[in-house]
Motif scaffolding. Sequence first.
Motif, short mmCIF file in Angstrom:
data_model
loop_
_atom_site.label_atom_id
_atom_site.label_comp_id
_atom_site.label_asym_id
_atom_site.label_seq_id
_atom_site.Cartn_x
_atom_site.Cartn_y
_atom_site.Cartn_z
N TYR A 451 0.83 -1.20 0.00
CA TYR A 451 0.00 0.00 0.00
C TYR A 451 0.86 1.26 0.00
CZ TYR A 451 -3.57 3.37 1.42
OH TYR A 451 -4.40 4.45 1.48
N PHE A 452 1.95 1.24 0.73
CA PHE A 452 2.79 2.43 0.84
C PHE A 452 3.99 2.40 -0.11
CE2 PHE A 452 0.71 2.30 5.04
CZ PHE A 452 0.19 3.58 5.07
N ASP A 453 3.91 1.59 -1.19
CA ASP A 453 5.04 1.58 -2.13
C ASP A 453 5.03 2.79 -3.06
OD1 ASP A 453 3.02 1.08 -3.95
OD2 ASP A 453 3.65 -0.98 -4.40
N ALA A 454 3.89 3.50 -3.15
CA ALA A 454 3.78 4.72 -3.96
C ALA A 454 4.26 4.49 -5.39
CB ALA A 454 4.56 5.86 -3.33
N GLU A 455 3.94 3.32 -5.91
CA GLU A 455 4.43 2.96 -7.24
C GLU A 455 3.93 3.92 -8.30
OE1 GLU A 455 4.27 -0.88 -10.30
OE2 GLU A 455 3.55 -1.07 -8.22
N HIS A 456 2.69 4.38 -8.15
CA HIS A 456 2.15 5.27 -9.19
C HIS A 456 2.89 6.61 -9.20
CE1 HIS A 456 0.16 6.60 -5.52
NE2 HIS A 456 -0.20 7.71 -6.15
N LEU A 457 3.36 7.06 -8.04
CA LEU A 457 4.12 8.30 -8.00
C LEU A 457 5.53 8.12 -8.57
CD1 LEU A 457 3.11 9.74 -4.50
CD2 LEU A 457 2.33 10.48 -6.76
N ILE A 458 6.11 6.95 -8.30
CA ILE A 458 7.45 6.67 -8.84
C ILE A 458 7.39 6.64 -10.37
CG2 ILE A 458 9.29 4.96 -8.95
CD1 ILE A 458 8.60 4.17 -6.10
N GLU A 459 6.33 6.02 -10.90
CA GLU A 459 6.18 5.97 -12.36
C GLU A 459 5.94 7.36 -12.93
OE1 GLU A 459 3.04 3.26 -13.10
OE2 GLU A 459 4.22 1.45 -12.63
N LEU A 466 7.06 15.99 -10.15
CA LEU A 466 6.01 15.84 -9.16
C LEU A 466 5.73 17.17 -8.47
CD1 LEU A 466 7.07 12.47 -7.42
CD2 LEU A 466 5.39 12.81 -9.26
N SER A 467 4.50 17.35 -8.07
CA SER A 467 4.13 18.55 -7.33
C SER A 467 4.69 18.45 -5.90
CB SER A 467 2.61 18.69 -7.27
OG SER A 467 2.05 17.64 -6.48
N PRO A 468 4.76 19.57 -5.18
CA PRO A 468 5.25 19.52 -3.79
C PRO A 468 4.44 18.54 -2.94
CG PRO A 468 5.21 21.78 -4.55
CD PRO A 468 4.56 20.96 -5.62
N GLU A 469 3.13 18.52 -3.11
CA GLU A 469 2.30 17.61 -2.33
C GLU A 469 2.62 16.16 -2.66
OE1 GLU A 469 1.21 20.13 -4.09
OE2 GLU A 469 0.54 21.53 -2.53
N GLU A 470 2.85 15.88 -3.96
CA GLU A 470 3.18 14.51 -4.36
C GLU A 470 4.54 14.09 -3.83
OE1 GLU A 470 0.83 13.88 -8.60
OE2 GLU A 470 2.68 15.08 -8.57
N ASP A 472 5.93 15.20 -1.16
CA ASP A 472 5.77 15.00 0.27
C ASP A 472 5.13 13.64 0.55
OD1 ASP A 472 5.84 16.11 3.07
OD2 ASP A 472 3.68 15.80 2.88
N THR A 473 4.14 13.26 -0.25
CA THR A 473 3.50 11.96 -0.09
C THR A 473 4.48 10.83 -0.38
OG1 THR A 473 1.31 12.83 -0.67
CG2 THR A 473 1.65 10.47 -0.92
N LEU A 474 5.30 10.98 -1.42
CA LEU A 474 6.29 9.96 -1.76
C LEU A 474 7.30 9.78 -0.63
CD1 LEU A 474 7.52 7.98 -3.77
CD2 LEU A 474 8.77 9.91 -4.81
N ASP A 475 7.78 10.90 -0.08
CA ASP A 475 8.73 10.82 1.03
C ASP A 475 8.09 10.15 2.25
OD1 ASP A 475 10.63 12.07 -0.50
OD2 ASP A 475 10.28 14.07 0.35
N GLY A 476 6.81 10.50 2.48
CA GLY A 476 6.12 9.91 3.61
C GLY A 476 5.97 8.41 3.46
N CYS A 477 5.63 7.96 2.25
CA CYS A 477 5.49 6.52 2.00
C CYS A 477 6.82 5.79 2.20
CB CYS A 477 4.98 6.28 0.58
SG CYS A 477 3.23 6.70 0.35
N ARG A 478 7.90 6.40 1.75
CA ARG A 478 9.21 5.77 1.92
C ARG A 478 9.58 5.67 3.41
NH1 ARG A 478 12.26 9.00 -3.03
NH2 ARG A 478 11.67 7.52 -4.70
N LEU A 479 9.25 6.72 4.17
CA LEU A 479 9.53 6.68 5.60
C LEU A 479 8.74 5.58 6.30
CD1 LEU A 479 9.70 10.48 6.55
CD2 LEU A 479 11.56 8.82 6.67
N ILE A 480 7.46 5.46 5.93
CA ILE A 480 6.63 4.43 6.56
C ILE A 480 7.13 3.04 6.16
CG2 ILE A 480 4.33 3.40 6.57
CD1 ILE A 480 3.16 6.18 6.49
N GLN A 481 7.53 2.86 4.90
CA GLN A 481 8.08 1.57 4.49
C GLN A 481 9.34 1.23 5.26
OE1 GLN A 481 8.56 1.40 0.15
NE2 GLN A 481 6.89 -0.10 0.12
N THR A 482 10.20 2.23 5.45
CA THR A 482 11.43 2.00 6.22
C THR A 482 11.10 1.63 7.67
OG1 THR A 482 12.66 3.56 4.84
CG2 THR A 482 13.58 3.04 7.02
#
Length: 621
Positions: A451-459, A466-470, A472-482
């Motif tokens: 769920y938190f792989d943010a694959e659609h944002l990486i693609e 990416l927009s600032p909000e995107e 931020d969401t990508l960084d958040g997903c990576r932090l949660i995965q870590t």
Amino acid sequence: MMNNSRAYLSSFLFRNTQKLNTSPLQFVISKQNYQHHFVHQDGTVTRHTSAFSTSTSERRIGIGGSHKLLASPSEYASVIRTALNQSINTFDSPFNGETALAEAFQAALGGSSIPIPSSSSNTHEDESDGFVTMTSKVGYRTIPSNTSEETNSEAVLMDGDVVVTPPQGNKATSSDGAAHNISSEYIAQYVTDNPLTKLNESRNMQYIPLVHNPEEQYASMLSSNMHPKSNTIPTIPTKDEIHALVQERLTQAFIEMERLVALGSIPGYGVSSNGMCLNVDHPLHLDWKDVFQASRDAAQIVHGNDNTNDSTTTTLPLHQSNLKVLQLPANLLETRGIQIVNNIRTYLLQPLKEQRRESNTEHTTAAVPTPTPTQPFEIHITRPLTCYPDRGTGTGHPFRLVDYEIDTMLSASIDNGKHGVGAVKQWTQLMDKGGSPPPIYQTALNTAMGYFDAEHLIESATERELSPEERDTLDGCRLIQTLISDLDVELSSVRSFAAYEDNLFTKVIPFLHDRFEGLDDESAGVLQAYFAAHGSAVRRAVAHTTRKLLRNGGDGVEPYDIPDAMELQTFALQWLLRKHAHDRRILMEGINPDTISSVLQIKVMVGCSNALQVLDAVQAE
């Protein structure tokens, strides 16, 4: 993904999910023992099973303090009522739980005809009734953290305070400090203000205050030798200096206790100490013989009634004082306490043995004279299911000698005609021997990581900025995965559930709160499911590691032959109770058991956070 209140996730993590329903005569099935329980309208829990003994004889167990009960007055009252109905008559207060225990007793007994357990050592006029003993510990107190240094030194600290490390298990916040105080003034204030003291007015109750870890006064020697404004190296006190200081302050504390007895405020007093079970070369070691000596010295000062040279007396030496209770820890991994209990028992029963030898020498068949103390001395064995690697002298996290009933997998269920998903529960000792996490954990782990792989944002990042909000969401997903990945790796090394909880509430949750302004419902739900499954996996890993440690032995501990299907808590309690019964038979040497019970009683104090645990402890007996 992250747009709602951050409190949403926290509310789940802190939620108590194991409340006991106390609706009138509810029928409950315990998956632990597959036995029937009835939860009555007054909160009393009873068990129906052909294997359960309903004997009303006095129990060898007591109810220890459980901090979980402080947040649930009704549950506390239910525990007390259930214990009383099972002939348990000894209750210990948790740290700062005196008011909660008093109120729970009042709620449990108010307007009811609940039986008070009978006792072979009743001291009240009506011998047909029993009595209940309640204890609490005086010594430590919390120093709030929201005070300035000047306030701490001038207003918060009291005369007699020694600043120490907060005692293990006191549930103070991590930033709070602690002081240890056993001065006459503090003891008098503690007993006078203690709501348990008022229960002494009841004919069926007695309250015994316990001086808690008097060996902590040793810390005053360290602080008084510190010279922060000079280059002087602090002097390390010698063993004899430590002994003299602790003995002097313990005697002064006992003098105040003896005065309170003389005033009729309390019937007696005691000591609760980890130091009695420490090696003699440890600076916090407290010799149990010194405790008895301090009590006799205090009684002589207050009462002036030394019967040592009275050849006609049949009372034991300790009964010259009003010392009534000693509490000390013992369990499967801290076995030194068992030897200390045996040494104390030998000391207390020595007059009975001498009388029997004299009787045999005179070739008489007359019965051995029975000492007639006002009530038997009590030894309370504490922490039977909790072991500290540092023997309770530091800040290390404890091992819990227990198995857990955990969620293992999801299953389809129907609730009120609606299809849904429920959890299949299983006890950790009945799971596979390899110690692998329950299936529900792997499912939750894969779901969360996906769920938190943010694959659609990486693609999208490969095609556009990416927009600032995107971002931020990508960084958040990576932090949660870590974070999730780190928690997963730690499963292989976790040994203490308390350590896991400490990490969760002091690091993981604050990290999530600080990093994210909020989580949408779907994201929070995924994390909720993961943390719930991870908690089950931690319980599984801890129980497996603890059982393996006990079976392998080492570090002065003999290997234990634990049956595969038996819960660790049942094995641990039965081991203590068997040790007590076996050693008692050895020490009897033909003395009437009733005579021994009139002189000494030994109780294993079991912390119970709900009424069903009371019944489980009774069944272990």
